[in-house]
Design a protein around this motif. Sequence first.
Motif, short mmCIF file in Angstrom:
data_model
loop_
_atom_site.label_atom_id
_atom_site.label_comp_id
_atom_site.label_asym_id
_atom_site.label_seq_id
_atom_site.Cartn_x
_atom_site.Cartn_y
_atom_site.Cartn_z
N PRO A 197 -1.34 -2.25 -9.66
CA PRO A 197 -2.23 -1.29 -8.54
C PRO A 197 -3.43 -1.76 -8.70
O PRO A 197 -4.53 -1.96 -9.01
CB PRO A 197 -2.24 -0.17 -7.82
CG PRO A 197 -1.36 0.56 -8.70
CD PRO A 197 -1.04 -0.52 -10.20
N GLY A 198 -4.09 -2.63 -7.04
CA GLY A 198 -5.65 -2.89 -7.08
C GLY A 198 -6.19 -1.22 -6.62
O GLY A 198 -5.59 0.17 -7.57
N ILE A 199 -6.95 -1.66 -5.69
CA ILE A 199 -7.52 -0.05 -5.21
C ILE A 199 -6.58 0.46 -3.86
O ILE A 199 -6.44 -0.22 -2.65
CB ILE A 199 -9.24 -0.32 -4.23
CG1 ILE A 199 -9.69 0.64 -4.57
CG2 ILE A 199 -9.24 -0.89 -3.72
CD1 ILE A 199 -11.29 1.01 -3.53
N ALA A 229 -13.94 -1.70 0.04
CA ALA A 229 -12.22 -3.00 -0.79
C ALA A 229 -12.16 -3.38 -0.25
O ALA A 229 -11.17 -4.20 -0.68
CB ALA A 229 -11.64 -1.41 0.18
N TYR A 230 -12.46 -4.04 1.21
CA TYR A 230 -12.03 -5.14 1.76
C TYR A 230 -12.27 -6.70 0.62
O TYR A 230 -11.83 -7.19 1.25
CB TYR A 230 -12.36 -5.33 2.99
CG TYR A 230 -12.31 -4.43 4.86
CD1 TYR A 230 -10.42 -4.81 4.37
CD2 TYR A 230 -12.29 -3.65 4.81
CE1 TYR A 230 -10.23 -4.19 5.76
CE2 TYR A 230 -12.33 -2.40 5.16
CZ TYR A 230 -10.67 -2.80 5.94
OH TYR A 230 -10.38 -2.20 6.90
N ALA A 236 -6.01 -11.43 4.37
CA ALA A 236 -6.78 -10.72 5.69
C ALA A 236 -6.43 -9.46 5.91
O ALA A 236 -5.19 -9.21 5.83
CB ALA A 236 -6.53 -11.70 7.06
N GLY A 237 -6.97 -8.57 6.53
CA GLY A 237 -6.80 -7.28 6.81
C GLY A 237 -6.44 -6.13 5.69
O GLY A 237 -6.39 -4.84 5.54
N ARG A 238 -6.53 -6.46 4.46
CA ARG A 238 -5.70 -5.97 2.93
C ARG A 238 -7.86 -5.14 2.38
O ARG A 238 -8.52 -5.57 2.47
CB ARG A 238 -5.90 -6.44 2.13
CG ARG A 238 -3.92 -7.31 2.56
CD ARG A 238 -3.32 -6.60 3.23
NE ARG A 238 -2.22 -6.56 3.20
CZ ARG A 238 -1.62 -7.54 4.20
NH1 ARG A 238 -1.71 -7.79 5.38
NH2 ARG A 238 -0.82 -8.19 3.82
N GLY A 239 -7.51 -3.88 2.92
CA GLY A 239 -9.03 -2.66 2.02
C GLY A 239 -8.27 -1.70 1.27
O GLY A 239 -7.59 -2.49 0.68
N LEU A 240 -8.26 -0.67 0.93
CA LEU A 240 -7.83 -0.09 0.76
C LEU A 240 -6.34 0.12 0.53
O LEU A 240 -5.88 0.01 2.13
CB LEU A 240 -8.01 1.54 1.07
CG LEU A 240 -9.70 1.44 0.88
CD1 LEU A 240 -9.97 3.37 1.62
CD2 LEU A 240 -9.89 2.50 -0.90
N LEU A 241 -5.71 -0.05 -0.16
CA LEU A 241 -4.03 -0.17 0.20
C LEU A 241 -3.33 1.36 -0.14
O LEU A 241 -3.87 1.77 -0.63
CB LEU A 241 -3.31 -0.69 -0.71
CG LEU A 241 -4.06 -2.80 -1.63
CD1 LEU A 241 -3.10 -3.00 -3.36
CD2 LEU A 241 -3.73 -3.47 -0.98
N GLY A 270 -3.11 -7.22 -3.35
CA GLY A 270 -3.76 -7.53 -1.98
C GLY A 270 -4.36 -9.52 -2.50
O GLY A 270 -5.06 -10.22 -1.67
N GLY A 271 -3.93 -9.83 -3.62
CA GLY A 271 -4.30 -10.66 -3.99
C GLY A 271 -5.51 -10.75 -5.34
O GLY A 271 -6.46 -11.46 -5.62
N HIS A 272 -6.40 -9.61 -5.53
CA HIS A 272 -7.52 -9.54 -6.51
C HIS A 272 -7.38 -10.56 -7.24
O HIS A 272 -8.47 -10.80 -7.91
CB HIS A 272 -7.56 -7.97 -6.53
CG HIS A 272 -8.41 -7.73 -7.38
ND1 HIS A 272 -10.29 -7.84 -6.95
CD2 HIS A 272 -8.33 -6.91 -8.52
CE1 HIS A 272 -10.67 -7.53 -7.25
NE2 HIS A 272 -9.91 -7.14 -8.99
N ALA A 273 -6.45 -10.66 -7.91
CA ALA A 273 -6.56 -11.06 -8.63
C ALA A 273 -7.23 -12.29 -9.47
O ALA A 273 -6.81 -13.56 -10.24
CB ALA A 273 -5.15 -10.86 -10.40
N VAL A 274 -6.85 -13.15 -8.46
CA VAL A 274 -6.86 -14.11 -7.60
C VAL A 274 -8.49 -14.90 -7.48
O VAL A 274 -9.21 -16.19 -7.03
CB VAL A 274 -6.20 -15.25 -6.59
CG1 VAL A 274 -4.00 -15.05 -7.46
CG2 VAL A 274 -5.63 -14.62 -6.27
#
Length: 286
Positions: A197-199, A229-230, A236-241, A270-274
């Motif tokens: 998971p991300g945040i 967190a965004y 788009a629109g993904r902050g805290l999951l 939310g695509g954090h890894a890329v």
Amino acid sequence: MPDLTGQVAFVTGAARGQGRSHALALAAAGADIIAIDLCRDVDTAPYPLATRADLDATAKEIEGLGRRVIAAECDVRDGGGLDDVVRRGVAEFGRIDILVANAGIWALGRLWELTDEQWQEMLDINLTGAWRSVKAVVPTMIEQRRGSIVLTSSVNGFEAGAGMTHYVAAKHGVLGLMRNAAIELGPYNIRCNAVCPGIVDTKMNDWQGAYDMMAGGPGGTPQDRRDNAYGWSAIAGRGLLEPSSISGSVVFLASDDARDITGVALPVDGGHAVLPGSNPNPVREV
């Protein structure tokens, strides 16, 4: 939704947060649930952990979905306690098909300032606890010649995180555990995967130290946590999951829809890894 009717899922850290969400999602898919949690605080976690009342609330929601549930206080650092819960689960439900090893803590501390207790407790819960959970359920799964194990790692299973060396080391270790379990258990038709998971919006990162980290310095606020967190997501629109977002992947990996998938570390971030990275505060002179 995958169909888990007739299956039994063992979920650790199930009293609240991601663990509760996973237990409810598995129950909604048709599984009966064995839900465990420590239900008390630990010395090195800087926020209150779940309580027995939280675990009971999880159990009540599972029952509301028409599923059977065993809700037990158990420490994933206690191999004997885990064995006891497994025996009880098999005695009452007849089998265990799924393990979601989700129990964990998060804390901050620079590596040279961490105490032995901070280091050891993090690894004992987040890494050794996952191994003990796997070890407890595997004999039953081997006898059944069937099983699916999902471990909770993190985006910090792939990447560094300043000020959280003990957490990063533990979550990297979870991925090593997962990959080796996939190799060793595959001949018994047991799969093992991990979600990363991300945040996620849980109590684990809802405390002053997390606010300060997200704000970039002392005096952080809950709004800093939410706003910043965004920046962790590429979509788009993904902050805290939401925990339910992670649960969807857990249910998929646990199910026969993923019957040919093992040894996979699946980011749900939310695509954090890329995202491309840079040093926002370089040291220009030494």
